[in-house]
Design an enzyme around this catalytic site. Structure first.
Site, PDB file in Angstrom:
ATOM      1  CG  ASP A 169     102.349  58.216 -50.353  1.00 39.17           C
ATOM      2  OD1 ASP A 169     101.686  57.288 -50.454  1.00 39.17           O
ATOM      3  OD2 ASP A 169     101.977  59.343 -49.847  1.00 39.17           O
TER       4      ASP A 169
ATOM      5  CG  ASP B 147     101.107  72.988 -60.847  1.00 35.40           C
ATOM      6  OD1 ASP B 147     100.108  72.337 -60.407  1.00 35.40           O
ATOM      7  OD2 ASP B 147     101.393  74.237 -60.842  1.00 35.40           O
TER       8      ASP B 147
ATOM      9  CD  GLN C 169     105.717  69.350 -49.562  1.00 35.02           C
ATOM     10  OE1 GLN C 169     104.505  69.797 -49.227  1.00 35.02           O
ATOM     11  NE2 GLN C 169     105.971  68.482 -50.329  1.00 35.02           N
TER      12      GLN C 169
ATOM     13  CG  ASP D 299      97.111  60.874 -52.310  1.00 30.39           C
ATOM     14  OD1 ASP D 299      96.736  61.367 -50.962  1.00 30.39           O
ATOM     15  OD2 ASP D 299      97.858  59.963 -52.221  1.00 30.39           O
ATOM     16  CB  SER D 300      96.057  67.323 -52.227  1.00 30.10           C
ATOM     17  OG  SER D 300      95.057  67.554 -51.088  1.00 30.10           O
TER      18      SER D 300
ATOM     19  N   PRO E  40     101.421  74.347 -51.174  1.00 29.19           N
ATOM     20  CG  PRO E  40     103.135  72.665 -51.834  1.00 29.19           C
ATOM     21  CD  PRO E  40     102.837  73.721 -50.796  1.00 29.19           C
TER      22      PRO E  40
END
Ligand code: AG3
Length: 282
Positions: free
Chosen positions: A90, A141, A35, A159-160, A166
């Protein structure tokens, strides 16, 4: 020098709606294998992490999302020991998980190592948690990891990013089935599920998929200023424990800025129109 120049970043939340913030400094822009990643220092919200043009977290309001995705499920489970975070590179969600003394291990599976690296550089208040002895960071993954883990976790936190790139597979029925299998017999999971104002079709699909797999399925919300519409939702699927019978004593003792036992209860109360559309009882 005349008037100072102004630089603005706009997240295009829909084709017809955006959120603009004035940028003090661009700290990082890179194309990762997954990304486009950017970090801005903004005047209003401090540092801001952006993936494929979508605001992920900011210094000023990150606590709302991270507390709400974590403490609602972790006070619902009576003894959350093994916790899995999917995405969340993060570190903010891991930081909140570590506030729970029962947790013996929190494993983070983030697909993009560049997110973790950027967080370590620019968001120490979030990423510091990843160095904790109870934290275990895997770059890989998340969906594949879940498929390989049977009965391993008490709580799974998804937490996507939004369902583009993806993260698409993280919003599909197959994935929730694998999540169910990866949980212990009284496990539960939470997944961020976008905005009840803008994404009701998606929320309905996710609720339907999760309802076919878990006996207890609830939607709860939080006010998050930097996400589309400012009103955000989380889907919770649970095998045994109901989120409205949570441990209020533990909830009270957590050092939080948004979450509280009252907020926990209130988060499940939906505005009438949204509730009627999404939570028809059949
Ligand atoms: N993950 C959810 C971010 C979704 C925001 N969507 C958007 N801006 N369109 C946040 C990651 C924080 N750990």
């Amino acid at each position: 020098m005349g008037e100072a120049m102004e630089f603005w970043f706009t997240e295009r939340q829909t084709d017809d709606l955006g959120l603009s913030v004035r940028v003090r400094e661009t700290l990082l822009v890179e194309q990762t294998p997954f990304q486009r990643l950017a970090v801005f220092d903004t005047v209003q919200y401090g540092r801001m992490l952006v993936l494929d043009g979508a605001i992920q977290t900011t210094d000023r309001d990150e606590f709302i999302y991270h507390e709400m995705i974590t403490h609602v499920p972790l006070t619902t489970h009576p003894r959350p020991r093994e916790v899995l975070v999917i995405g969340g590179g993060d570190g903010g969600t891991v930081r909140e998980v570590l506030r729970h003394a029962a947790v013996t291990r929190v494993r983070l599976v983030e697909i993009d190592g560049h997110v973790v690296a950027a967080a370590r550089r620019f968001f120490p208040g979030l990423s510091r948690a990843l160095d904790d002895a109870r934290a275990d960071v895997v770059i890989g993954d998340g969906a594949a990891h879940v498929r390989g883990a049977r009965g391993a976790y008490d709580v799974i936190l998804v937490d996507s990013t939004d369902p583009v790139g993806p993260a698409v597979q993280l919003f599909q029925a197959d994935f929730y089935r694998a999540v169910s299998d990866a949980l212990t017999p009284d496990g539960l999971f939470v997944a961020q599920c976008k905005s009840p104002y803008l994404d009701r079709g998606l929320i309905r699909e996710v609720l339907d998929a999760v309802r076919s797999l878990f006996p207890i399925v609830c939607l709860y919300t939080a006010v998050i200023p930097t996400y589309p519409s400012g009103f955000w939702s989380f889907v919770l699927g649970s095998k045994v424990h109901h989120p409205l019978r949570f441990d209020e004593g533990r909830a009270e003792q957590l050092k939080t800025r948004y979450y509280s036992p009252e907020i926990h209860r209130a988060a499940f109360v939906l505005p009438r129109q949204i509730g009627e559309e999404l939570i028809q009882t059949t």
